[in-house]
Design a protein around this motif. Structure first.
Motif, short mmCIF file in Angstrom:
data_model
loop_
_atom_site.label_atom_id
_atom_site.label_comp_id
_atom_site.label_asym_id
_atom_site.label_seq_id
_atom_site.Cartn_x
_atom_site.Cartn_y
_atom_site.Cartn_z
N CYS A 166 0.83 -1.21 0.00
CA CYS A 166 0.00 0.00 0.00
C CYS A 166 0.86 1.26 0.00
CB CYS A 166 -0.91 0.01 1.23
SG CYS A 166 -0.01 0.12 2.80
N ILE A 167 0.20 2.36 -0.23
CA ILE A 167 0.75 3.70 -0.01
C ILE A 167 0.14 4.22 1.28
CG2 ILE A 167 0.83 6.08 -0.87
CD1 ILE A 167 0.49 4.81 -3.72
N SER A 168 0.97 4.66 2.21
CA SER A 168 0.49 5.12 3.51
C SER A 168 0.85 6.59 3.71
CB SER A 168 1.12 4.27 4.63
OG SER A 168 0.74 4.77 5.90
N ILE A 169 -0.17 7.39 4.02
CA ILE A 169 0.03 8.83 4.23
C ILE A 169 -0.65 9.24 5.52
CG2 ILE A 169 -0.38 11.16 3.33
CD1 ILE A 169 -0.56 9.92 0.51
N GLY A 170 0.14 9.71 6.47
CA GLY A 170 -0.39 10.28 7.70
C GLY A 170 -0.06 11.76 7.74
N ILE A 171 -0.95 12.56 8.29
CA ILE A 171 -0.72 14.00 8.40
C ILE A 171 -0.88 14.41 9.85
CG2 ILE A 171 -1.37 16.31 7.62
CD1 ILE A 171 -2.55 15.02 5.11
N ARG A 172 0.16 15.06 10.38
CA ARG A 172 0.14 15.57 11.74
C ARG A 172 -0.13 17.08 11.74
NH1 ARG A 172 5.97 12.87 13.03
NH2 ARG A 172 5.31 10.71 13.41
N TYR A 173 -0.83 17.52 12.76
CA TYR A 173 -1.02 18.95 12.99
C TYR A 173 -0.57 19.25 14.41
CZ TYR A 173 -3.16 23.54 13.56
OH TYR A 173 -3.37 24.88 13.81
N GLU A 174 0.45 20.07 14.53
CA GLU A 174 1.05 20.39 15.82
C GLU A 174 1.42 19.12 16.59
OE1 GLU A 174 -1.72 23.05 17.72
OE2 GLU A 174 -0.98 24.78 16.59
N GLY A 175 1.94 18.13 15.86
CA GLY A 175 2.43 16.90 16.46
C GLY A 175 1.40 15.81 16.64
#
Length: 256
Positions: free
Chosen positions: A101-110
């Motif tokens: 798979c392609i895995s994308i996580g996005i953090r906001y202020e950690g």
């Protein structure tokens, strides 16, 4: 948050486009090399997928941080950070197995606020926004309600240094096998977590992972009603996730 919805929509579009090309190239010859062991591979398509995604992010969000598996982090001034595994399950991909798979996580202020896992060959896209639930191909998913360990199917994996370090998961495998209904080893941490989120597996643990392996999947599990622990260790991350009925029981067996 509208901004998060827009970012997820773009990430889905980019992952779909990258995944389509991964499928196309999977049918032909491919350059690859070993990183730390004979089964720790990087293919030319890992590099292509990472570059493609980074270029897309930089074109829309030039001030965002980007953390990826195959290259150095790119620093930005924004509170947002993208954590990407361009192909999680590279060995599977290189051998024609569909579990990658392609895995994308996005953090906001950690804090992780968006998770996306796209499995091109399986035609499955898992997604979550913090506080809004988890979804598979647009349909809401939840963890299983299995409460008895002897009925549970649990996923795991083995570290790349399993031949050189005694902390190679065999101790926990030997403890777990007599007590559970079954153990699965699929070869993609991100997708393993998504199987827990979808209720297909009841729990999952693994040693010596990196944040790009699990960033998206952990949020998806939690938004599907599951529990998870992430424990930084000397050689990477220890991950344990499960439905709430089994989580504490698994913690007692895998006592780290």
């Amino acid at each position: 948050m509208k901004e998060w919805q827009e970012m997820l929509a773009l990430a889905k579009e980019w992952a779909q486009e990258a995944g389509d090309y991964l499928l196309e190239r999977a049918e032909g010859p491919m350059d690859m090399e070993s990183k730390t062991s004979a089964i720790d591979l990087v293919t030319e398509m890992d590099v292509w997928s990472e570059t493609f995604l980074k270029d897309k992010i930089k074109s829309f969000y030039p001030d965002h941080h980007i953390r990826t598996e195959e290259s150095e982090d790119e620093k930005g001034q924004s509170p947002y950070e993208w954590v990407i595994d361009p192909i999680d399950g590279t060995v599977n991909y290189a051998r024609g197995l569909p579990f990658y798979c392609i895995s994308i996580g996005i953090r906001y202020e950690g804090n992780t606020v968006i998770g996306l896992v796209h499995a091109p060959k399986l035609n499955e896209t898992y997604e979550a926004i913090k506080g809004e639930g988890a979804f598979l191909n647009g349909k809401e998913i939840t963890v299983s309600q299995t409460g008895q360990l002897h009925s549970a199917v649990i996923g795991t994996g083995f570290p790349y240094d399993k031949d050189r370090d005694k902390d190679n998961n065999l101790e926990y495998i030997n403890k777990m096998i007599p007590q559970v209904g079954g153990i699965r080893r699929m070869g993609s941490a991100a997708l393993d977590l998504c199987q827990v989120a979808a209720g297909r597996m009841d729990g999952y643990w693994e040693l010596k992972l990196n944040d790009w392996d699990v960033e998206a999947g952990l949020l998806i599990v939690k938004e599907a009603g599951g529990q998870a622990v992430v424990q930084p260790e000397k050689k990477g991350l220890f991950i344990l996730s499960a439905n709430s009925l089994l989580f504490s029981t698994l913690q007692k067996i895998i006592d780290r």
